[in-house]
Scaffold this motif. Structure first.
Motif, PDB file in Angstrom:
ATOM      1  N   SER A  94      52.311  -8.558  -7.171  1.00 44.64           N
ATOM      2  CA  SER A  94      52.150  -9.341  -8.397  1.00 44.64           C
ATOM      3  C   SER A  94      52.819  -8.674  -9.585  1.00 44.64           C
ATOM      4  O   SER A  94      52.950  -9.301 -10.647  1.00 44.64           O
ATOM      5  CB  SER A  94      50.661  -9.537  -8.690  1.00 44.64           C
ATOM      6  OG  SER A  94      50.044  -8.296  -8.994  1.00 44.64           O
ATOM      7  N   ASP A 105      47.174  -5.088  -7.408  1.00 47.04           N
ATOM      8  CA  ASP A 105      47.597  -5.147  -6.003  1.00 47.04           C
ATOM      9  C   ASP A 105      46.792  -4.176  -5.141  1.00 47.04           C
ATOM     10  O   ASP A 105      46.519  -4.461  -3.968  1.00 47.04           O
ATOM     11  CB  ASP A 105      49.086  -4.824  -5.890  1.00 47.04           C
ATOM     12  CG  ASP A 105      49.961  -5.907  -6.516  1.00 47.04           C
ATOM     13  OD1 ASP A 105      49.463  -7.032  -6.681  1.00 47.04           O
ATOM     14  OD2 ASP A 105      51.125  -5.611  -6.849  1.00 47.04           O
ATOM     15  N   VAL A 117      49.546 -10.770 -15.182  1.00 46.68           N
ATOM     16  CA  VAL A 117      49.990 -11.023 -13.804  1.00 46.68           C
ATOM     17  C   VAL A 117      50.984 -12.176 -13.774  1.00 46.68           C
ATOM     18  O   VAL A 117      52.015 -12.122 -13.079  1.00 46.68           O
ATOM     19  CB  VAL A 117      48.772 -11.316 -12.910  1.00 46.68           C
ATOM     20  CG1 VAL A 117      49.216 -11.775 -11.526  1.00 46.68           C
ATOM     21  CG2 VAL A 117      47.887 -10.084 -12.780  1.00 46.68           C
ATOM     22  N   THR A 153      54.937 -11.815 -12.644  1.00 48.48           N
ATOM     23  CA  THR A 153      55.397 -12.626 -11.520  1.00 48.48           C
ATOM     24  C   THR A 153      56.553 -13.518 -11.944  1.00 48.48           C
ATOM     25  O   THR A 153      57.507 -13.721 -11.187  1.00 48.48           O
ATOM     26  CB  THR A 153      54.236 -13.484 -10.976  1.00 48.48           C
ATOM     27  OG1 THR A 153      53.150 -12.636 -10.604  1.00 48.48           O
ATOM     28  CG2 THR A 153      54.673 -14.282  -9.765  1.00 48.48           C
ATOM     29  N   LEU A 194      52.977 -19.648  -7.987  1.00 47.10           N
ATOM     30  CA  LEU A 194      51.677 -19.050  -8.298  1.00 47.10           C
ATOM     31  C   LEU A 194      50.968 -19.965  -9.269  1.00 47.10           C
ATOM     32  O   LEU A 194      51.549 -20.428 -10.252  1.00 47.10           O
ATOM     33  CB  LEU A 194      51.844 -17.658  -8.911  1.00 47.10           C
ATOM     34  CG  LEU A 194      50.567 -16.963  -9.406  1.00 47.10           C
ATOM     35  CD1 LEU A 194      49.626 -16.688  -8.231  1.00 47.10           C
ATOM     36  CD2 LEU A 194      50.889 -15.671 -10.142  1.00 47.10           C
TER      37      LEU A 194
END
Length: 452
Positions: free
Chosen positions: A73, A79, A109, A113, A168
């Protein structure tokens, strides 16, 4: 003709009854029993559905054992807790108290990402898109691949997923999204169950990782039906004291990794920052004084040195006070009794205060020895050197029992410069106190004497 009966069931645990009651007879929750609709007095037979070849049951030995792939991530501490990263199609629930930093963490996050050229959809049901944009500017989380939407209707959220086609999905929060096909206000058990089930179903069909923010009740449990925790794959708890900048995230349930890992973060003016080596946060840097001792605690597979401080003063009240912060009060009371009975440390007429440095909370019994040394040091007014660390469980007989991961604790203590480690090899509480006293006292005090 068979008589039609009304059935009532609990939205929290599924308990059924023939008539309505205000309180569930199974989980004892109030207001969760609703009418499930009429049903025939004779159970309908369930016909067998045809099974396609690709969905047919197979012997377990004939199923491929390919490992689950994780993709990072961008937040290493997150993680670590997830077991190596985010699994495609996984549903992850992040819960925590209001204001602890859940939205800030997930926005970070999402930004990292998105910078990895992955499209992210952040659905905020509590804030407008301009408010989220303002927070993203402050934390440096702006990226063209990060899409924002402020929606509270489930059907509209599903439409946004079809339009954006993200890699995501983040929904903040699941208790504030409602479905028009279900009666009730947002946050009620029936609504939370329907919203979560619909989002998880879409996540599984599209192999879309899903991050859900969950509210908690006043007693610290996740709001909504208990079924919510069973539906998701991972349940993470984000915790910390709002008076301090330190934050912890730990997994309470994880289908793809361990549940004993912990991630450390620090809240700053520019957002949330990872703390790869949190040992500096739990240690003071002053000169050696009485009433301090360092222990090495285990948080998952991570060994953390934590300083314990104790203060012992003559009591002016009829009953001596016992005040603790960061440690178990009942455990400290037991250690006081062991010190007085087995080591001759008189504490009956003294107020005892025990605390940890940095706001960390110790729950494992491995911190018993360090707590006992800190209390004895404060009572006898002799310092414990900064080069000494102690860990071990103390029994009622005064014995020091070994703890798990003792080798790893010793290695971490040696890496950080602790040349003297007191553990179960000392044998008993008297020998441990004598060793600690000889290590830090003056030459005259460095005698094997445990009478204080």
């Amino acid at each position: 003709m068979a008589k039609t009966l009304s059935s009532y069931s609990c939205t929290e645990c599924g308990w059924q009854t023939a008539k309505w009651v205000g309180r569930c007879g199974e989980c004892q929750q109030w207001g969760t029993v609703v009418e499930a609709g009429p049903q025939s007095g004779i159970q309908k037979r369930v016909t067998a559905a045809s099974v396609t070849e690709d969905r047919a049951a197979k012997p377990i030995t004939g199923i491929s054992s390919t490992s689950i792939s994780h993709w990072p991530s961008g937040v290493d501490e997150f993680d670590r807790v997830l077991g190596g990263g985010i699994v495609p199609g996984a549903a992850i629930l992040v819960s925590g108290e209001p204001g602890v930093g859940k939205s800030t963490l997930l926005l970070e996050v999402a930004a990292r990402t998105a910078r990895a050229k992955s499209r992210v959809l952040y659905v905020s049901a509590e804030e407008s898109v301009s408010q989220v944009r303002l927070r993203a500017e402050r934390t440096g989380a702006l990226d063209d691949n990060l899409y924002l939407a402020s929606e509270t209707d489930l059907a509209t959220v599903l439409g946004q997923i079809e339009t954006v086609n993200p890699q995501l999905l983040i929904v903040d929060s699941v208790q504030t999204v409602a479905s028009s096909s279900v009666d009730g206000l947002p946050g009620q058990p029936s609504q939370v169950r329907e919203v979560a089930a619909a989002l998880i179903r879409v996540a599984k069909e599209r192999s879309l990782p899903l991050l859900l923010v969950g509210h908690v009740t006043k007693d610290g449990t996740i709001a909504g039906p208990r079924l919510l925790e069973h539906l998701v794959d991972v349940v993470c708890q984000f915790e910390g004291d709002r008076q301090t900048a330190l934050r912890f995230i730990r997994a309470l349930k994880n289908r793809f990794g361990p549940t004993d890992e912990v991630g450390c973060f620090e809240m700053t003016g520019a957002g949330i920052a990872e703390v790869a080596d949190p040992s500096k946060l739990f240690l003071s840097r002053g000169s050696a004084v009485s009433g301090t001792c360092v222990t090495v605690a285990m948080e998952g597979r991570r060994a953390l040195p934590v300083e314990i401080q104790a203060l012992v003063v003559k009591s002016t009240a009829p009953n001596a006070r016992r005040v603790t912060s960061g440690v178990d009060g009942a455990r400290v009371s037991m250690l006081l009794a062991v010190l007085e009975k087995r080591a001759g440390v008189a504490l009956g007429d003294y107020d005892v205060y025990v605390s940890t440095v940095g706001g960390v909370r110790l729950t494992e019994p491995g911190a018993d020895l360090a707590i006992a040394i800190a209390i004895a040091s404060a009572r006898g007014d002799w310092p414990v050197p900064h080069t000494l660390a102690a860990f071990g469980e103390i029994s009622l007989a005064g014995e020091i029992r070994p703890v798990v991961a003792a080798k790893q604790r010793r290695s971490e203590a040696s890496r950080l410069g602790y040349s003297t480690v007191v553990d179960a090899a000392a044998g008993g509480i008297q020998n441990a106190l004598a060793l600690a006293k000889r290590s830090g006292g003056s030459p005259r005090d460095r005698e094997i004497d445990t009478a204080f």
